[in-house]
Design an enzyme around this catalytic site. Structure first.
Site, PDB file in Angstrom:
ATOM      1  N   LYS A 175      48.754   3.254  42.122  1.00 55.14           N
ATOM      2  CA  LYS A 175      49.309   4.280  42.998  1.00 55.14           C
ATOM      3  C   LYS A 175      49.175   3.759  44.426  1.00 55.14           C
ATOM      4  CE  LYS A 175      49.103   7.976  45.706  1.00 55.14           C
ATOM      5  NZ  LYS A 175      49.784   7.598  46.919  1.00 55.14           N
ATOM      6  N   GLY A 227      40.232   2.769  50.382  1.00 55.81           N
ATOM      7  CA  GLY A 227      40.749   3.775  51.302  1.00 55.81           C
ATOM      8  C   GLY A 227      39.620   4.359  52.124  1.00 55.81           C
ATOM      9  N   THR A 229      36.524   6.657  53.522  1.00 56.74           N
ATOM     10  CA  THR A 229      35.257   7.072  52.933  1.00 56.74           C
ATOM     11  C   THR A 229      35.343   8.500  52.401  1.00 56.74           C
ATOM     12  OG1 THR A 229      33.965   5.525  54.225  1.00 56.74           O
ATOM     13  CG2 THR A 229      32.815   7.502  53.477  1.00 56.74           C
ATOM     14  N   GLY A 232      37.143   8.514  49.232  1.00 57.01           N
ATOM     15  CA  GLY A 232      36.285   7.863  48.234  1.00 57.01           C
ATOM     16  C   GLY A 232      35.267   8.832  47.648  1.00 57.01           C
ATOM     17  N   GLU A 249      36.100   0.663  47.876  1.00 57.20           N
ATOM     18  CA  GLU A 249      36.090  -0.171  49.086  1.00 57.20           C
ATOM     19  C   GLU A 249      36.539   0.736  50.223  1.00 57.20           C
ATOM     20  OE1 GLU A 249      38.281  -3.803  48.314  1.00 57.20           O
ATOM     21  OE2 GLU A 249      37.516  -3.829  46.280  1.00 57.20           O
ATOM     22  N   CYS A 283      39.923  -2.308  57.788  1.00 55.12           N
ATOM     23  CA  CYS A 283      38.629  -1.698  57.465  1.00 55.12           C
ATOM     24  C   CYS A 283      37.510  -2.403  58.201  1.00 55.12           C
ATOM     25  CB  CYS A 283      38.397  -1.769  55.965  1.00 55.12           C
ATOM     26  SG  CYS A 283      38.600  -3.427  55.298  1.00 55.12           S
ATOM     27  N   GLU A 381      35.228   6.391  62.218  1.00 52.31           N
ATOM     28  CA  GLU A 381      36.248   5.349  62.090  1.00 52.31           C
ATOM     29  C   GLU A 381      37.575   5.853  62.665  1.00 52.31           C
ATOM     30  OE1 GLU A 381      37.897   4.452  58.203  1.00 52.31           O
ATOM     31  OE2 GLU A 381      37.692   2.318  58.628  1.00 52.31           O
TER      32      GLU A 381
HETATM   33  P1  NDP Z   1      43.252   7.218  52.332  1.00 56.70           P
HETATM   34  O1  NDP Z   1      41.887   7.359  51.772  1.00 56.70           O
HETATM   35  O2  NDP Z   1      43.830   8.353  53.070  1.00 56.70           O
HETATM   36  O3  NDP Z   1      44.295   6.869  51.183  1.00 56.70           O
HETATM   37  C1  NDP Z   1      44.094   5.777  50.296  1.00 56.70           C
HETATM   38  C2  NDP Z   1      44.864   6.040  49.013  1.00 56.70           C
HETATM   39  O4  NDP Z   1      44.292   7.158  48.327  1.00 56.70           O
HETATM   40  C3  NDP Z   1      46.324   6.386  49.241  1.00 56.70           C
HETATM   41  O5  NDP Z   1      47.100   5.808  48.208  1.00 56.70           O
HETATM   42  C4  NDP Z   1      46.315   7.897  49.124  1.00 56.70           C
HETATM   43  O6  NDP Z   1      47.565   8.431  48.782  1.00 56.70           O
HETATM   44  C5  NDP Z   1      45.313   8.103  48.004  1.00 56.70           C
HETATM   45  N1  NDP Z   1      44.710   9.421  47.946  1.00 56.70           N
HETATM   46  C6  NDP Z   1      44.624  10.371  48.901  1.00 56.70           C
HETATM   47  N2  NDP Z   1      43.942  11.451  48.453  1.00 56.70           N
HETATM   48  C7  NDP Z   1      43.592  11.178  47.169  1.00 56.70           C
HETATM   49  C8  NDP Z   1      42.847  11.884  46.169  1.00 56.70           C
HETATM   50  N3  NDP Z   1      42.327  13.097  46.378  1.00 56.70           N
HETATM   51  N4  NDP Z   1      42.654  11.289  44.986  1.00 56.70           N
HETATM   52  C9  NDP Z   1      43.139  10.065  44.738  1.00 56.70           C
HETATM   53  N5  NDP Z   1      43.853   9.340  45.643  1.00 56.70           N
HETATM   54  C10 NDP Z   1      44.073   9.893  46.848  1.00 56.70           C
HETATM   55  O7  NDP Z   1      43.219   5.899  53.231  1.00 56.70           O
HETATM   56  P2  NDP Z   1      44.366   5.295  54.146  1.00 56.70           P
HETATM   57  O8  NDP Z   1      45.567   5.034  53.299  1.00 56.70           O
HETATM   58  O9  NDP Z   1      44.518   6.133  55.367  1.00 56.70           O
HETATM   59  O10 NDP Z   1      43.737   3.861  54.515  1.00 56.70           O
HETATM   60  C11 NDP Z   1      42.868   3.659  55.544  1.00 56.70           C
HETATM   61  C12 NDP Z   1      41.424   3.648  55.067  1.00 56.70           C
HETATM   62  O11 NDP Z   1      41.229   2.609  54.104  1.00 56.70           O
HETATM   63  C13 NDP Z   1      40.432   3.353  56.178  1.00 56.70           C
HETATM   64  O12 NDP Z   1      39.336   4.214  56.054  1.00 56.70           O
HETATM   65  C14 NDP Z   1      40.012   1.920  55.892  1.00 56.70           C
HETATM   66  O13 NDP Z   1      38.742   1.583  56.411  1.00 56.70           O
HETATM   67  C15 NDP Z   1      40.045   1.885  54.399  1.00 56.70           C
HETATM   68  N6  NDP Z   1      40.151   0.498  53.940  1.00 56.70           N
HETATM   69  C16 NDP Z   1      39.062  -0.095  53.342  1.00 56.70           C
HETATM   70  C17 NDP Z   1      39.098  -1.427  52.975  1.00 56.70           C
HETATM   71  C18 NDP Z   1      37.922  -2.108  52.303  1.00 56.70           C
HETATM   72  O14 NDP Z   1      38.122  -3.163  51.696  1.00 56.70           O
HETATM   73  N7  NDP Z   1      36.707  -1.582  52.394  1.00 56.70           N
HETATM   74  C19 NDP Z   1      40.288  -2.244  53.223  1.00 56.70           C
HETATM   75  C20 NDP Z   1      41.363  -1.520  53.849  1.00 56.70           C
HETATM   76  C21 NDP Z   1      41.281  -0.201  54.182  1.00 56.70           C
HETATM   77  P3  NDP Z   1      48.544   8.935  49.958  1.00 56.70           P
HETATM   78  O15 NDP Z   1      48.660   7.840  50.951  1.00 56.70           O
HETATM   79  O16 NDP Z   1      49.796   9.169  49.246  1.00 56.70           O
HETATM   80  O17 NDP Z   1      47.877  10.173  50.510  1.00 56.70           O
END
Ligand code: NDP
Length: 488
Positions: A175, A227, A229, A232, A249, A283, A381
């Site tokens: 997804k 994504g 925290t 997560g 992550e 991130c 963040e």
């Molecule tokens: P989000 O957590 O908002 O979204 C990540 C993914 O999760 C998207 O596909 C999103 O879908 C989906 N999602 C949202 N809500 C849910 C839920 N309740 N259950 C399951 N899936 C869900 O992150 P961002 O896309 O805004 O990305 C930025 C974040 O990612 C930052 O915090 C960054 O630090 C982190 N990140 C971490 C990395 C690492 O390796 N540690 C690397 C890169 C980024 P949708 O977009 O459709 O809402």
């Protein structure tokens, strides 16, 4: 406008309702692609396809060597199409073409690396304390993996999961973020071209609810999430209901620490790379610059001077250094944090708003000085081009400030003193520490988080093991009947 389909069981499919989402190009601010707005029913179809491919399809019968050969072929196809895929991803998330091209040229290396490892994963023979038993272990693929990815580097972050997971023998339902779904759909075409059997790789596009449906699906064995925290935490709680395995992550607020014995030109460059590279949307962004008092003013001056020269513009142009913020909600968040920093008493040393010439999603690279580590701008963040500069007195003070955060993803130390470099690297509570460098990752090294930055991923064989379960097999050697009421 380009029109894309989801990818389920080897077929391109639309959502039954016909609903779509527009994927915007953040540089033009205009939609450029339409993808299906999938539903829970699509998630269920995709999970069933992945389950079937795992349990009954040819994938489960393939040897690890054959899986490795497919991974190598996929790497070759991606290498062939790197320019095209980088263009697509840059259009979808607004990151510089040259950065995306670098990523797409590196992605095949991941597949080659794990291709070579697929058939090196071995079980153990156990020295048995039971004289009549031969005991050994097998590493079995965990099953169906639900992979959920963010918008900042969709394909690299998927590759972290996909390369070891496919090497282990798992099947996937992916997804991607609603903001950047296209490159994952393009990958699906290449996975099919490489010859992976139907159902091994499925993509369902749509909003966050698709991710939630995947996490709570009883037939998903593991969730691999990258994504925020906060997301997560929601996912970990939801996955716990079915005891689904999770890897997370997550976010960061990484300290970039400059001591007074550092080469200040090199450190200034590293500070800029750490926060303005990828428009701060990584991130591992070095969003807290910790500077020793004695060199604070000199370093700040150098960073401000270089920041003034950063060339903002079209991500596709070779000489552009910083592109737009990737999407509208993220733009709002970045601007809000600029207000928060000002309200909390930080001094805006440069930038501090929308770029007056480009408008749209372009935020000026922004530097706040006189930041203290208790301010929100130093604790939360932002995921954008905002640098917080914080002074420190000595080594102990630097380490204390650096570790005073709920995150623990990355950190850097700038010093010419080799003893200090290692000493401080050992004291920092972060999954990755760079010495006199920033933003370097390797497929051969683990990348993970301490504290609320998540569980991270291991490297090499350990990374493949994360997509497996261990099974112990006991083989009775004597063939004699045993006392049915005696254990062991
Ligand atoms: P989000 O957590 O908002 O979204 C990540 C993914 O999760 C998207 O596909 C999103 O879908 C989906 N999602 C949202 N809500 C849910 C839920 N309740 N259950 C399951 N899936 C869900 O992150 P961002 O896309 O805004 O990305 C930025 C974040 O990612 C930052 O915090 C960054 O630090 C982190 N990140 C971490 C990395 C690492 O390796 N540690 C690397 C890169 C980024 P949708 O977009 O459709 O809402």
């Amino acid at each position: 406008m380009e029109r894309y389909s989801m990818f389920i069981d080897g077929q391109e499919v639309q959502d039954a309702s016909g609903r779509t989402i527009e994927s915007l190009n953040p540089y033009s601010g205009k939609p450029w692609a339409l993808v299906p707005d999938g539903s829970e029913a699509d998630v269920d179809r995709a999970v069933r396809a992945a389950r079937h491919a795992f349990d009954k399809g040819p994938w489960g019968q393939m040897t690890a060597t054959q899986r490795g050969a497919l991974l190598r072929k996929l790497g070759d196809i991606i290498a062939r199409d790197a320019e095209e895929l980088a263009t697509i991803e840059s259009r979808d998330n607004g990151k510089l073409y040259r950065e995306m091209l670098g990523q797409w040229k590196y992605i095949p290396e991941w597949f080659y690396y794990y291709a070579g490892m697929a058939d090196k994963l071995q079980g153990d023979t156990i020295p048995s304390d039971r004289p009549n038993f031969f005991i050994y272990t097998r590493r079995e693929p965990i099953g169906v993996v639900g992979a959920i990815t963010p918008w900042n580097s969709p394909m690299l972050l998927l590759t972290f999961k996909l390369a070891p997971g496919l090497a282990a023998g798992c099947t996937f339902v992916v997804k991607p973020s609603e903001h950047t779904p296209v490159s994952t759909l393009e990958l699906a075409k290449r996975i099919q071209e490489a010859g992976f059997p139907a159902g091994v790789f499925n993509v369902v596009t749509g909003m966050g609810k698709i991710g939630a449906a995947l996490v709570s699906h009883p037939d998903v064995d593991k969730i691999a999430f990258t994504g925020a925290t906060e997301t997560g935490k929601v996912i970990a709680a939801a996955a716990a209901k079915n005891l689904t395995r999770v890897s997370l992550e997550l976010g960061g607020k990484s300290p970039n620490i400059v001591f007074d014995d550092a080469d200040l030109d090199v450190a200034a460059n590293g500070a800029i790379a750490g926060i303005f590279g990828a428009t701060g949307q990584t991130c591992m962004a070095g969003s807290r610059l910790l500077v020793q008092e004695s060199v604070h003013d000199r370093l700040l001056e150098r960073i401000v001077e270089r920041t003034k020269q950063i060339r903002l513009g079209d991500p596709m142009h070779e000489d552009t250094e910083m592109g737009p913020v990737s999407n509208e909600p993220q733009l709002r968040k970045v601007l809000e944090y600029i207000d928060v920093a000002r309200a909390d008493g930080a001094t805006c040393a440069y930038g501090g708003g929308l770029d007056p010439t480009l408008g749209g999603y372009f935020v000026q690279p922004t530097i706040f000085s006189n930041v203290t580590n208790d301010m929100r701008i130093a604790r939360e963040e932002v995921f954008g081009p905002i640098l917080s500069v914080i002074k420190f007195k000595d080594e102990d003070d630097a380490v204390e400030i650096a570790n005073d955060t709920r995150f623990g993803l990355a950190a850097a130390v700038w010093t010419q003193n080799v003893h200090r470099a290692h000493r401080v690297a050992h004291r920092l509570r972060a999954g990755t520490v760079w010495v006199n460098a920033y933003r370097v990752v390797s497929f051969a090294a683990p990348f993970g988080g301490f504290k609320e930055s998540g569980l991270g991923r291991e490297n090499g064989m350990d990374s493949i093991r994360e997509f497996t379960e261990t099974k112990s097999v006991y083989v009775e050697l004597s063939g004699a009947p045993r006392d049915p009421f005696k254990l062991g």
